[in-house]
Design a protein around this motif. Structure first.
Motif, PDB file in Angstrom:
ATOM      1  N   ARG A  74       3.037 107.294  56.529  1.00  0.00           N
ATOM      2  CA  ARG A  74       3.511 106.704  56.380  1.00  0.00           C
ATOM      3  C   ARG A  74       4.165 106.504  55.501  1.00  0.00           C
ATOM      4  O   ARG A  74       4.005 106.167  54.254  1.00  0.00           O
ATOM      5  N   SER A  75       5.495 105.944  55.358  1.00  0.00           N
ATOM      6  CA  SER A  75       6.615 105.780  53.975  1.00  0.00           C
ATOM      7  C   SER A  75       6.551 104.568  53.995  1.00  0.00           C
ATOM      8  O   SER A  75       6.279 103.633  54.919  1.00  0.00           O
ATOM      9  N   GLY A  76       7.012 104.679  53.052  1.00  0.00           N
ATOM     10  CA  GLY A  76       6.917 102.732  52.170  1.00  0.00           C
ATOM     11  C   GLY A  76       7.819 101.829  53.126  1.00  0.00           C
ATOM     12  O   GLY A  76       7.629 100.743  52.911  1.00  0.00           O
ATOM     13  N   ASP A  77       9.119 102.936  53.502  1.00  0.00           N
ATOM     14  CA  ASP A  77       9.981 101.293  54.570  1.00  0.00           C
ATOM     15  C   ASP A  77       9.452 101.686  56.121  1.00  0.00           C
ATOM     16  O   ASP A  77      10.268 100.824  56.909  1.00  0.00           O
ATOM     17  N   PRO A 102       5.874 100.483  57.419  1.00  0.00           N
ATOM     18  CA  PRO A 102       4.707  99.288  57.475  1.00  0.00           C
ATOM     19  C   PRO A 102       3.774  99.407  58.193  1.00  0.00           C
ATOM     20  O   PRO A 102       4.784  99.804  59.919  1.00  0.00           O
TER      21      PRO A 102
END
Length: 326
Positions: A314-317, A319
């Motif tokens: 998962r990327s930071g944007d 969640p």
């Protein structure tokens, strides 16, 4: 072609809209996304209508000039909302659709809750001819009522409807979290409640997975489908004459066997497993009708389902947000 999509911001809705817009078979198709609480972005081919399908005026306005409906909106175990939204909402959609001069096809996404999934014993594969049998609770009842209502509108008015019945729908790292002993478990059972608290904490920390056993003591077999495979089935059904007034099971070619899952994770990732007894029943959704009539094939099997979930980063944007329990 103007397609009204209800539940457009949900897991299936987001993937369906992206899949349709990228599909060369539908270069001129446009989307009207009916949104209630969350909104999806508008583009030159996607417009947003806002409101609840429980409101007939909202439904009537949303269906103006629509040729197709892909109905995804639903409720879970929310007794205060389920009749107004799931049952009455579908009724308003069907009533307005059958009276529309532009209406062409209505596609409903159903669920294996209408068959009681692993709550009841089945002596053979679950085909589309097996009678409805909802498990206790309002959600499963609503899935039965949806299928029956669509079928009856076909009988009463000749409405061109199609129901795609899906089991538990997976995307991204969902499947990994269906097997978590931690607070981050996705759906049920809630594994941490089935073992001593200290054991649950240890299992969560070291990635131990549950090996769920059925009422006969064998590893449970449960049906899943990846969202990409469900979307490909929806796209295969659009304007397909062989889908007219049909019900299709849309699932993996074989159910997920918890024993095979445990063995695969032990072999590929060194994860331990622990037996969990249950009174659930193994079952097997038969998807051969969809394969025969729609020329559809699922791409995900057990190994691909596991590998894609464990490899997903998962990327930071992005969640992990669970909008409903399962």
């Amino acid at each position: 072609m103007l397609i009204l999509v209800t539940g457009a911001t949900g897991k299936v809705g987001r993937h369906f809209i992206a899949g349709l817009l990228d599909d060369p078979r539908f270069p001129k198709a446009r989307i009207r996304a009916l949104c209630h609480n969350r909104l999806c972005p508008e583009t030159d081919r996607v417009e947003v209508a806002r409101g609840s399908i429980a409101d007939r005026r909202v439904v009537s306005e949303a269906l103006a000039d629509v040729t197709h409906v892909v109905h995804l909106a639903t409720c879970k175990e929310t007794p205060d909302d389920v009749i107004d939204v799931t049952v009455k909402g579908l009724f308003w959609l069907l009533e307005e659709f059958r009276a529309s001069a532009t209406a062409s096809q209505f596609i409903l996404i159903g669920g294996d809750a209408s068959m009681g999934h692993f709550y009841y014993r089945h002596d053979g594969p679950i085909t589309e001819k097996v009678p409805h049998q909802a498990y206790p609770g309002c959600y499963a009842l609503s899935k039965v009522l949806e299928e029956v209502m669509l079928e009856q509108f076909g009988i009463q008015y000749g409405l061109n409807g199609c129901c795609l019945r899906a089991p538990w729908i997976m995307e991204k790292d969902d499947f990994k979290y269906t097997l978590s002993f931690g607070d981050n478990v996705f759906g049920g059972p809630v594994w941490k409640s089935l073992v001593p608290q200290a054991d649950a904490k240890r299992y969560a920390e070291n990635g131990t997975v549950p090996l769920l056993r059925d009422a006969d003591g064998r590893p449970l077999k449960r049906n899943f489908v990846h969202v990409d495979d469900l979307v490909s089935a929806i796209l295969a059904a659009i304007d397909n004459p062989r889908a007219t007034r049909q019900l299709f099971n849309i699932s993996m070619d074989s159910p997920v066997d918890y024993g095979e899952v445990a063995a695969y994770l032990a072999r590929t990732r060194g994860l331990a497993s622990v037996d969990i007894a249950s009174q659930f029943h193994s079952n097997w959704m038969d998807n051969s009708k969809a394969k025969y009539l729609l020329n559809w094939r699922p791409e995900y099997d057990m190994e691909k389902l596991i590998d894609s979930a464990w490899q997903y980063e998962r990327s930071g944007d992005d969640p992990r947000v669970v909008w409903y329990p399962g």
